[in-house]
Design an enzyme around this catalytic site. Structure first.
Site, mmCIF file in Angstrom:
data_model
loop_
_atom_site.group_PDB
_atom_site.id
_atom_site.type_symbol
_atom_site.label_atom_id
_atom_site.label_comp_id
_atom_site.label_asym_id
_atom_site.label_seq_id
_atom_site.Cartn_x
_atom_site.Cartn_y
_atom_site.Cartn_z
ATOM 1 N N ASP A 49 0.768 -1.181 0.145
ATOM 2 C CA ASP A 49 0.106 -0.024 0.030
ATOM 3 C C ASP A 49 1.036 1.350 -0.079
ATOM 4 O O ASP A 49 2.137 1.138 0.456
ATOM 5 C CB ASP A 49 -0.914 -0.028 1.175
ATOM 6 C CG ASP A 49 -1.948 -0.995 1.206
ATOM 7 O OD1 ASP A 49 -1.863 -1.605 0.287
ATOM 8 O OD2 ASP A 49 -2.958 -0.922 1.978
ATOM 9 N N HIS A 106 3.480 -2.158 3.420
ATOM 10 C CA HIS A 106 3.472 -0.897 2.883
ATOM 11 C C HIS A 106 4.904 -0.497 2.060
ATOM 12 O O HIS A 106 5.873 -0.980 2.670
ATOM 13 C CB HIS A 106 3.288 0.258 3.957
ATOM 14 C CG HIS A 106 1.935 -0.086 4.619
ATOM 15 N ND1 HIS A 106 1.454 -0.841 5.360
ATOM 16 C CD2 HIS A 106 0.572 0.716 4.331
ATOM 17 C CE1 HIS A 106 0.082 -0.790 5.635
ATOM 18 N NE2 HIS A 106 -0.302 0.260 5.026
#
Length: 330
Positions: free
Chosen positions: A66, A219
């Protein structure tokens, strides 16, 4: 927001296809509204609906990241390429605007580009029109970068999505992807977590049962979060996990109008091949030169890169969602 998108949203609302769920304040519903109520069904409360993706098939691990692209991204993309590995990248539209070359590098490396909204706000706190713009402009900037490809997958920031926001995403034909394990690696750069703690979680998951398969939330925010993945990757392989990007877990297309990053962009994909039904990009009305300013106008947050905004120039026609993609939901 382009009139075509407004018309598609109005048509879905008129047809009763957008549930009337109260807006939240940063994911918190008004008193008396339960996030887990089936009439609300917020995924942050682990409420699931048919069509959402939460887990990989047995023995498989879906690689996904992400919040990119960021300055830490190139090292991640190099690692993936050097290991002949693909990942699904849930991109923030404003970050693509600021770092288009990083996004292009990821795309050229075979990774599929997916949607994580334009400004990374709580989806359920936005009006229908604001949320439509968050998705639409992110789709647009990805399409411009990739030669007209339309994203098939999206992930809500903070996992915050209810029946209303899911229905709006369906106007664009997109599938929501969640996760069944969370590293909380985003807390490492903030000093609230450590690489050692994340490594311990990886050790537990990767040496544990292979049913169901894993979709681990990670992430590409900083070097430390990239390191957490790179350090865990050998354990994934030594424990026999079949690591793939999200669409390859299910033999599905990467985009709504293209099978992957190198196959042709087409008007229609055969549903049997995992693609969408009817995608029409021929009704060009404008370009996305104003995508960044249009999406930013719906936000109370600034999203300029601290080193100065670097705009992604418009290269493709406006996606005619009302004339093509919207039929998927209507």
């Amino acid at each position: 927001m382009p009139q075509a998108w407004k018309d598609a949203l109005a048509k879905a609302v008129a047809a009763g296809q957008i549930p009337q769920v109260p807006l939240t304040n940063a994911g918190n519903y008004p008193k008396g509204t339960d996030a887990a109520d089936p009439k609300v069904c917020n995924s942050a409360a682990e409420c699931k609906v048919d069509g959402d993706i939460w887990a990989a098939p047995d023995g498989m691990l879906g690689l996904n990241f992400d919040d990119g692209p960021t300055d830490a991204s190139p090292r991640l993309y190099d690692f993936l390429k050097n290991n002949t590995q693909k990942a699904t990248l849930f991109y923030i539209g404003g970050n693509i605007r600021d770092l288009p070359q990083h996004a292009l590098t990821a795309f050229q490396g075979g990774n599929d580009l997916a949607v994580h909204t334009y400004t990374h706000r709580w989806s359920t706190s936005l009006t229908n029109e604001e949320f439509m713009a968050e998705l639409g402009w992110t789709c647009q900037i990805i399409s411009d970068l990739t030669g007209g490809r339309v994203p098939r997958y999206w992930r809500p920031p903070y996992g915050d999505s209810d029946l209303r926001t899911r229905a709006i995403a369906k106007i664009f034909g997109m599938t929501q992807v969640d996760w069944n394990q969370d590293t909380d690696d985003w807390e490492i750069p903030e000093g609230k977590n450590t690489e050692a703690k994340v490594a311990s979680m990886f050790q537990k998951w990767l040496t544990g049962p292979k049913s169901p398969g894993l979709i681990i939330l990670e992430h590409e925010l900083a070097d430390s979060t990239v390191d957490a993945f790179i350090n865990a990757y050998p354990l994934m392989k030594s424990n026999g996990w079949d690591t793939r990007n999200i669409p390859d877990l299910f033999g599905a297309s990467y985009y709504l109008n293209a099978l992957d990053n190198t196959s042709p962009v087409v008007a229609t994909l055969d549903p049997a091949s995992g693609g969408a039904t009817t995608i029409d990009l021929s009704h060009a009305a404008a370009t996305s030169a104003s995508a960044a300013s249009a999406a930013s106008s719906t936000s109370t947050q600034g999203s300029d890169n601290k080193n100065g905004a670097r705009s992604l120039s418009a290269s493709g026609a406006l996606l005619a969602f009302a004339m093509g993609l919207a039929v998927l939901a209507l």
